[in-house]
Design a protein around this motif. Structure first.
Motif, PDB file in Angstrom:
ATOM      1  N   ARG A  90       0.860  -1.195   0.000  1.00 43.55           N
ATOM      2  CA  ARG A  90       0.000   0.000   0.000  1.00 43.55           C
ATOM      3  C   ARG A  90       0.891   1.238   0.000  1.00 43.55           C
ATOM      4  N   ASP A  91       0.489   2.246  -0.764  1.00 40.24           N
ATOM      5  CA  ASP A  91       1.291   3.468  -0.799  1.00 40.24           C
ATOM      6  C   ASP A  91       0.435   4.697  -0.521  1.00 40.24           C
ATOM      7  N   THR A  92       1.118   5.809  -0.312  1.00 42.88           N
ATOM      8  CA  THR A  92       0.410   7.070  -0.055  1.00 42.88           C
ATOM      9  C   THR A  92       0.593   7.995  -1.254  1.00 42.88           C
ATOM     10  N   GLY A  97      -2.631   7.752  -6.273  1.00 45.09           N
ATOM     11  CA  GLY A  97      -3.910   7.062  -6.436  1.00 45.09           C
ATOM     12  C   GLY A  97      -4.241   6.895  -7.909  1.00 45.09           C
ATOM     13  N   ILE A  98      -5.254   6.085  -8.189  1.00 43.34           N
ATOM     14  CA  ILE A  98      -5.613   5.778  -9.581  1.00 43.34           C
ATOM     15  C   ILE A  98      -7.127   5.938  -9.730  1.00 43.34           C
ATOM     16  N   SER A  99      -7.553   6.645 -10.750  1.00 41.13           N
ATOM     17  CA  SER A  99      -8.991   6.872 -10.936  1.00 41.13           C
ATOM     18  C   SER A  99      -9.698   5.566 -11.268  1.00 41.13           C
ATOM     19  N   ALA A 131      -1.635  10.790 -16.805  1.00 35.95           N
ATOM     20  CA  ALA A 131      -1.262  11.912 -15.939  1.00 35.95           C
ATOM     21  C   ALA A 131       0.085  11.698 -15.251  1.00 35.95           C
ATOM     22  N   THR A 132       0.474  10.428 -15.024  1.00 31.30           N
ATOM     23  CA  THR A 132       1.701  10.187 -14.267  1.00 31.30           C
ATOM     24  C   THR A 132       2.803   9.535 -15.098  1.00 31.30           C
ATOM     25  N   ALA A 133       2.523   9.288 -16.377  1.00 33.98           N
ATOM     26  CA  ALA A 133       3.505   8.588 -17.214  1.00 33.98           C
ATOM     27  C   ALA A 133       4.826   9.346 -17.282  1.00 33.98           C
ATOM     28  N   THR A 143      10.013   6.655 -15.307  1.00 28.32           N
ATOM     29  CA  THR A 143      10.181   5.817 -16.496  1.00 28.32           C
ATOM     30  C   THR A 143       9.511   4.464 -16.269  1.00 28.32           C
ATOM     31  N   GLY A 144       9.081   3.868 -17.347  1.00 30.53           N
ATOM     32  CA  GLY A 144       8.436   2.557 -17.210  1.00 30.53           C
ATOM     33  C   GLY A 144       8.006   2.046 -18.562  1.00 30.53           C
ATOM     34  N   THR A 145       7.637   0.777 -18.595  1.00 28.21           N
ATOM     35  CA  THR A 145       7.235   0.156 -19.865  1.00 28.21           C
ATOM     36  C   THR A 145       5.735  -0.124 -19.915  1.00 28.21           C
ATOM     37  N   GLY A 146       5.093  -0.090 -18.755  1.00 27.51           N
ATOM     38  CA  GLY A 146       3.682  -0.455 -18.720  1.00 27.51           C
ATOM     39  C   GLY A 146       3.477  -1.960 -18.853  1.00 27.51           C
ATOM     40  N   LEU A 147       4.548  -2.742 -18.631  1.00 30.57           N
ATOM     41  CA  LEU A 147       4.408  -4.202 -18.746  1.00 30.57           C
ATOM     42  C   LEU A 147       4.453  -4.900 -17.395  1.00 30.57           C
ATOM     43  N   GLY A 148       4.982  -4.197 -16.382  1.00 32.66           N
ATOM     44  CA  GLY A 148       5.188  -4.818 -15.072  1.00 32.66           C
ATOM     45  C   GLY A 148       3.927  -5.451 -14.505  1.00 32.66           C
ATOM     46  N   LEU A 149       2.827  -4.740 -14.536  1.00 32.26           N
ATOM     47  CA  LEU A 149       1.596  -5.274 -13.945  1.00 32.26           C
ATOM     48  C   LEU A 149       0.979  -6.376 -14.801  1.00 32.26           C
ATOM     49  N   ALA A 150       1.135  -6.249 -16.131  1.00 42.30           N
ATOM     50  CA  ALA A 150       0.623  -7.308 -17.020  1.00 42.30           C
ATOM     51  C   ALA A 150       1.370  -8.607 -16.725  1.00 42.30           C
ATOM     52  N   ILE A 151       2.692  -8.508 -16.537  1.00 40.71           N
ATOM     53  CA  ILE A 151       3.502  -9.682 -16.212  1.00 40.71           C
ATOM     54  C   ILE A 151       3.087 -10.231 -14.839  1.00 40.71           C
TER      55      ILE A 151
HETATM   56  N1  ADP Z   1       1.135   2.273  -6.924  1.00 40.29           N
HETATM   57  C1  ADP Z   1       0.695   2.966  -7.971  1.00 40.29           C
HETATM   58  N2  ADP Z   1       0.137   4.194  -7.840  1.00 40.29           N
HETATM   59  C2  ADP Z   1      -0.308   4.891  -8.900  1.00 40.29           C
HETATM   60  N3  ADP Z   1      -0.217   4.452 -10.180  1.00 40.29           N
HETATM   61  C3  ADP Z   1       0.344   3.251 -10.394  1.00 40.29           C
HETATM   62  C4  ADP Z   1       0.826   2.448  -9.310  1.00 40.29           C
HETATM   63  N4  ADP Z   1       1.306   1.305  -9.831  1.00 40.29           N
HETATM   64  C5  ADP Z   1       1.149   1.388 -11.168  1.00 40.29           C
HETATM   65  N5  ADP Z   1       0.573   2.559 -11.507  1.00 40.29           N
HETATM   66  C6  ADP Z   1       0.199   2.983 -12.866  1.00 40.29           C
HETATM   67  O1  ADP Z   1       0.070   1.823 -13.653  1.00 40.29           O
HETATM   68  C7  ADP Z   1       0.930   1.868 -14.772  1.00 40.29           C
HETATM   69  C8  ADP Z   1       1.392   0.481 -15.131  1.00 40.29           C
HETATM   70  O2  ADP Z   1       2.279  -0.056 -14.160  1.00 40.29           O
HETATM   71  P1  ADP Z   1       3.351  -1.113 -14.637  1.00 40.29           P
HETATM   72  O3  ADP Z   1       2.664  -2.125 -15.467  1.00 40.29           O
HETATM   73  O4  ADP Z   1       4.137  -1.586 -13.461  1.00 40.29           O
HETATM   74  O5  ADP Z   1       4.258  -0.279 -15.638  1.00 40.29           O
HETATM   75  P2  ADP Z   1       5.413   0.774 -15.372  1.00 40.29           P
HETATM   76  O6  ADP Z   1       5.799   0.735 -13.932  1.00 40.29           O
HETATM   77  O7  ADP Z   1       6.478   0.279 -16.262  1.00 40.29           O
HETATM   78  O8  ADP Z   1       4.865   2.087 -15.814  1.00 40.29           O
HETATM   79  C9  ADP Z   1       2.036   2.821 -14.369  1.00 40.29           C
HETATM   80  O9  ADP Z   1       2.584   3.439 -15.485  1.00 40.29           O
HETATM   81  C10 ADP Z   1       1.276   3.840 -13.515  1.00 40.29           C
HETATM   82  O10 ADP Z   1       0.634   4.772 -14.345  1.00 40.29           O
END
Ligand code: ADP
Ligand code: MG
Length: 427
Positions: free
Chosen positions: A338-340, A343-345, A361-363, A367-375
């Motif tokens: 959990r983080d402070t 947040g995500i809409s 809004a936060t990209a 830096t990131g690939t947007g693949l971490g959560l899919a994996i």
């Molecule tokens: N803890 C979080 N708080 C807010 N947004 C998040 C959080 N974790 C992930 N996100 C959003 O989800 C997106 C996808 O996350 P992830 O698949 O890990 O890709 P990456 O970290 O490479 O951007 C992130 O780019 C960010 O916009």
């Protein structure tokens, strides 16, 4: 008279079956989602052969090994745990001979591989297994298990299931090809951005009049883009393996609390850079899972919680026993980060686990690939577990996932970690 009647009746039944088969093949051809497709095939197999259960094995194209991919009588974890040796299993026999096998009593067939029933609590009485092949090469096996009400098997059953398997093989190949082409297109698109940046940088560097200060900036950009390419290629490979079902889980029983501690140490320095505090709570609960892959998931959640947090924010990691209110299946652990942060809409939450998705809004914040959560999602689901999140804009986010719980080993582990990896994968 009676026999005529039976013949007419069985003729009508056969006709009805074939009509159903036609409808089913149209359905099979209308989806390119491999998971959905496998479910359709299982349902069709039990329906058409009037059996209680069905399972489907696919052959790994690179290793030639057979693996359970879908089954109505097994969990994902059970399917992962069952080895299917080519030379001493029924499915292996069916694939190598490219012939159906009907076993009316499994206890009397030496090809029957009892590991399935040992691993699961399931009792197989009889079964019909037919080969699936595409372009004359074996790709898998469909099994229909336990005739309902112990009715006798018929030649019609064999023919119908084989016809279904033939249709299914084509649909599975199509879904696999589609997955590949779709993914390759996205991958190439993503690789173009860092490549273009590198190309532009090298052109600039060739200018003899370039001031030294600019030269340093360009080299820094090149380093970042190279790093990004390295991360992208690793992620692509991970995801491609997970999607094609070529990833094998190497499960072991491990202390989840200790793993959380290990992961937080890995990211500690990065958190400190942004004055973010990390705390870990929870007993030394043990899970039966692939430790390295779970570590990858936790590290991704932690790096996200750092990247998308506010300066001087906080991160709370925990491992607890399941909380049924949140829909955890019984006998599982719940791990949360959990983080402070931002947040995500709700709208963005719906896309969180999609490939390449990043909150607009936060990209630019990190830096990131947007693949971490899919994996991460695929890794957790490969364990038969769930991953989810709850979040409020401006307040923070909690990501959580479940793990299979191994009861009764809550003592702290005596063995200390032999080595701690200090490389921190960036997602
Ligand atoms: N803890 C979080 N708080 C807010 N947004 C998040 C959080 N974790 C992930 N996100 C959003 O989800 C997106 C996808 O996350 P992830 O698949 O890990 O890709 P990456 O970290 O490479 O951007 C992130 O780019 C960010 O916009
Ligand atoms: Mg990430």
């Amino acid at each position: 008279m009676t026999s005529d009647y039976v013949t007419v009746e069985s003729y009508h039944r056969l006709q009805a079956r074939y009509e159903r088969l036609m409808v089913i093949s149209r359905q099979l051809n209308s989806t390119l989602d491999l998971g959905a497709l496998l479910k359709l095939i299982l349902n069709a197999a039990t329906e058409l052969t009037e059996t209680e259960e069905a399972s489907l094995l696919l052959m790994d194209p690179s290793t030639g090994e057979l693996k359970f991919e879908a089954a109505s009588n097994m969990t994902r974890a059970e399917m992962e745990a069952i080895p299917v040796p080519m030379d001493s299993s029924l499915a292996g026999w069916v694939t190598s001979h490219n012939e159906p096998v009907l076993v009316e009593d499994v206890r009397e067939d030496s090809r029957w591989f009892p590991s399935v029933d040992k691993t699961t609590d399931f009792l197989t009485r009889n079964l019909l297994a037919v080969p699936m092949s595409a372009q004359n090469k074996p790709i898998g096996v469909v099994e229909a298990i336990n005739k309902r009400d112990d009715q006798p098997w018929t030649q019609d059953d064999v023919d119908t299931l084989q016809a279904l398997a033939n249709q299914a093989a084509i649909a599975v190949q199509n879904a696999r090809l589609f997955q590949q082409s779709d993914f390759i297109a996205e991958m190439v698109h993503e690789l173009r951005t860092p490549l273009a940046a590198l190309k532009a940088s090298t052109t600039l560097l060739q200018r003899p009049t370039l001031p030294d200060s600019m030269r340093d900036d360009i080299v820094t950009t090149m380093q970042m883009e190279t790093e990004r390419l390295a991360v992208l290629t690793t992620d692509f490979l991970d995801l491609a393996r997970l999607e094609s079902g070529r990833t094998r889980l190497h499960t072991e029983i491990f202390d989840v609390r200790r793993l959380l501690d290990e992961c937080t140490e890995i990211v500690r320095a990065r958190a400190t850079e942004r004055s973010i505090r990390i705390s870990v709570t929870g007993d030394h609960f043990h899970a039966d899972a692939d430790r390295d892959k779970i570590k990858q998931v936790i590290l991704n959640l932690l790096t996200n919680a750092i990247k998308y947090n506010v300066e001087q924010g906080a991160i709370f990691c925990a491992v607890d026993l399941r909380d049924e209110r949140e829909g955890c299946p019984p006998n599982c652990l719940r791990v949360s980060v959990r983080d402070t942060g931002y947040g995500i809409s709700e709208e963005d939450q719906a896309h969180m686990f999609e490939k390449f998705f990043r909150v607009a809004a936060t990209a630019n914040e990190a830096t990131g690939t947007g693949l971490g959560l899919a994996i991460s999602k695929r890794i957790i689901e490969a364990h038969g577990c769930q991953i989810g999140l709850q979040s409020k804009l401006g307040e923070g986010t909690e990501f959580f996932f479940t793990l299979p719980y191994v009861e009764g080993i809550e003592l702290p582990n005596r063995r200390l970690p032999g080595s701690i990896e200090w490389s921190s994968p960036e997602h």
